[in-house]
Scaffold this motif. Structure first.
Motif, PDB file in Angstrom:
ATOM      1  N   ARG A   1      -1.357  -3.674   5.217  1.00 22.01           N
ATOM      2  CA  ARG A   1      -1.307  -2.704   6.315  1.00 22.01           C
ATOM      3  C   ARG A   1      -1.929  -3.273   7.579  1.00 22.01           C
ATOM      4  NH1 ARG A   1      -3.552   1.600   2.692  1.00 22.01           N
ATOM      5  NH2 ARG A   1      -1.780   2.156   1.421  1.00 22.01           N
ATOM      6  N   LYS A   2      -3.060  -3.965   7.431  1.00 21.51           N
ATOM      7  CA  LYS A   2      -3.696  -4.590   8.595  1.00 21.51           C
ATOM      8  C   LYS A   2      -2.771  -5.634   9.207  1.00 21.51           C
ATOM      9  CE  LYS A   2      -8.493  -4.097   7.086  1.00 21.51           C
ATOM     10  NZ  LYS A   2      -9.683  -4.842   6.633  1.00 21.51           N
ATOM     11  N   SER A   3      -2.146  -6.434   8.361  1.00 20.56           N
ATOM     12  CA  SER A   3      -1.229  -7.464   8.833  1.00 20.56           C
ATOM     13  C   SER A   3      -0.021  -6.829   9.523  1.00 20.56           C
ATOM     14  CB  SER A   3      -0.767  -8.330   7.657  1.00 20.56           C
ATOM     15  OG  SER A   3       0.238  -9.212   8.050  1.00 20.56           O
ATOM     16  N   LEU A   4       0.492  -5.766   8.943  1.00 16.90           N
ATOM     17  CA  LEU A   4       1.646  -5.084   9.532  1.00 16.90           C
ATOM     18  C   LEU A   4       1.282  -4.505  10.896  1.00 16.90           C
ATOM     19  CD1 LEU A   4       4.559  -4.162   9.128  1.00 16.90           C
ATOM     20  CD2 LEU A   4       3.662  -2.102   8.035  1.00 16.90           C
ATOM     21  N   ARG A   5       0.106  -3.924  11.000  1.00 16.61           N
ATOM     22  CA  ARG A   5      -0.330  -3.371  12.283  1.00 16.61           C
ATOM     23  C   ARG A   5      -0.403  -4.474  13.343  1.00 16.61           C
ATOM     24  NH1 ARG A   5      -5.963  -0.105  13.353  1.00 16.61           N
ATOM     25  NH2 ARG A   5      -5.558   0.338  15.529  1.00 16.61           N
ATOM     26  N   ARG A   6      -0.949  -5.627  12.955  1.00 15.94           N
ATOM     27  CA  ARG A   6      -1.046  -6.758  13.873  1.00 15.94           C
ATOM     28  C   ARG A   6       0.354  -7.241  14.293  1.00 15.94           C
ATOM     29  NH1 ARG A   6      -3.768 -10.208  10.507  1.00 15.94           N
ATOM     30  NH2 ARG A   6      -5.430  -8.698  10.328  1.00 15.94           N
ATOM     31  N   ARG A   7       1.257  -7.365  13.327  1.00 16.27           N
ATOM     32  CA  ARG A   7       2.615  -7.852  13.640  1.00 16.27           C
ATOM     33  C   ARG A   7       3.372  -6.877  14.525  1.00 16.27           C
ATOM     34  NH1 ARG A   7       4.037  -8.871   7.729  1.00 16.27           N
ATOM     35  NH2 ARG A   7       5.664  -7.434   8.300  1.00 16.27           N
ATOM     36  N   ILE A   8       3.207  -5.587  14.263  1.00 17.69           N
ATOM     37  CA  ILE A   8       3.879  -4.589  15.102  1.00 17.69           C
ATOM     38  C   ILE A   8       3.329  -4.652  16.525  1.00 17.69           C
ATOM     39  CG2 ILE A   8       4.144  -2.109  15.513  1.00 17.69           C
ATOM     40  CD1 ILE A   8       4.345  -1.781  12.470  1.00 17.69           C
ATOM     41  N   GLY A   9       2.014  -4.809  16.663  1.00 17.27           N
ATOM     42  CA  GLY A   9       1.410  -4.938  17.991  1.00 17.27           C
ATOM     43  C   GLY A   9       1.947  -6.146  18.733  1.00 17.27           C
ATOM     44  N   LEU A  10       2.065  -7.293  18.040  1.00 20.81           N
ATOM     45  CA  LEU A  10       2.614  -8.493  18.678  1.00 20.81           C
ATOM     46  C   LEU A  10       4.069  -8.300  19.077  1.00 20.81           C
ATOM     47  CD1 LEU A  10       1.028 -11.266  16.431  1.00 20.81           C
ATOM     48  CD2 LEU A  10       0.451 -10.713  18.804  1.00 20.81           C
ATOM     49  N   ALA A  11       4.836  -7.633  18.220  1.00 21.22           N
ATOM     50  CA  ALA A  11       6.240  -7.373  18.541  1.00 21.22           C
ATOM     51  C   ALA A  11       6.361  -6.459  19.757  1.00 21.22           C
ATOM     52  CB  ALA A  11       6.950  -6.759  17.341  1.00 21.22           C
TER      53      ALA A  11
END
Length: 82
Positions: free
Chosen positions: A57-67
């Motif tokens: 979930r933390k990784s997904l949040r980071r990736r969504i923010g970068l996207a």
């Protein structure tokens, strides 16, 4: 009476198998399932899965923010709701 016969027949079969194999007649520990160890492994697996889900979930949040940042550089927001 039938139960006694079945029990004694099963006991004789048990003795015959172990005598034929040349093994000790006492039960061997490796022949039985260790339910406590299996439960501990299952509990540990569930805990590991929960930790892994939090990390994902933390990784997904980071990736969504970068996207989102990349999308804003390509298509900047107009400043208002459309």
């Amino acid at each position: 009476m039938a139960t006694t016969y079945a029990d004694s027949a099963q006991a004789r079969e048990w003795d015959r198998r172990y005598d034929a194999w040349g093994r000790d007649k006492r039960p061997q520990p490796h022949e039985f399932h260790d339910y406590e160890a299996a439960e501990q492994l299952r509990t540990q697996a569930l805990a590991d899965r929960a930790v892994r889900a939090i990390e994902e979930r933390k990784s997904l949040r980071r990736r969504i923010g970068l996207a989102m940042v990349q999308m804003e550089t390509i298509c900047p927001p107009n400043g208002g709701a459309a």
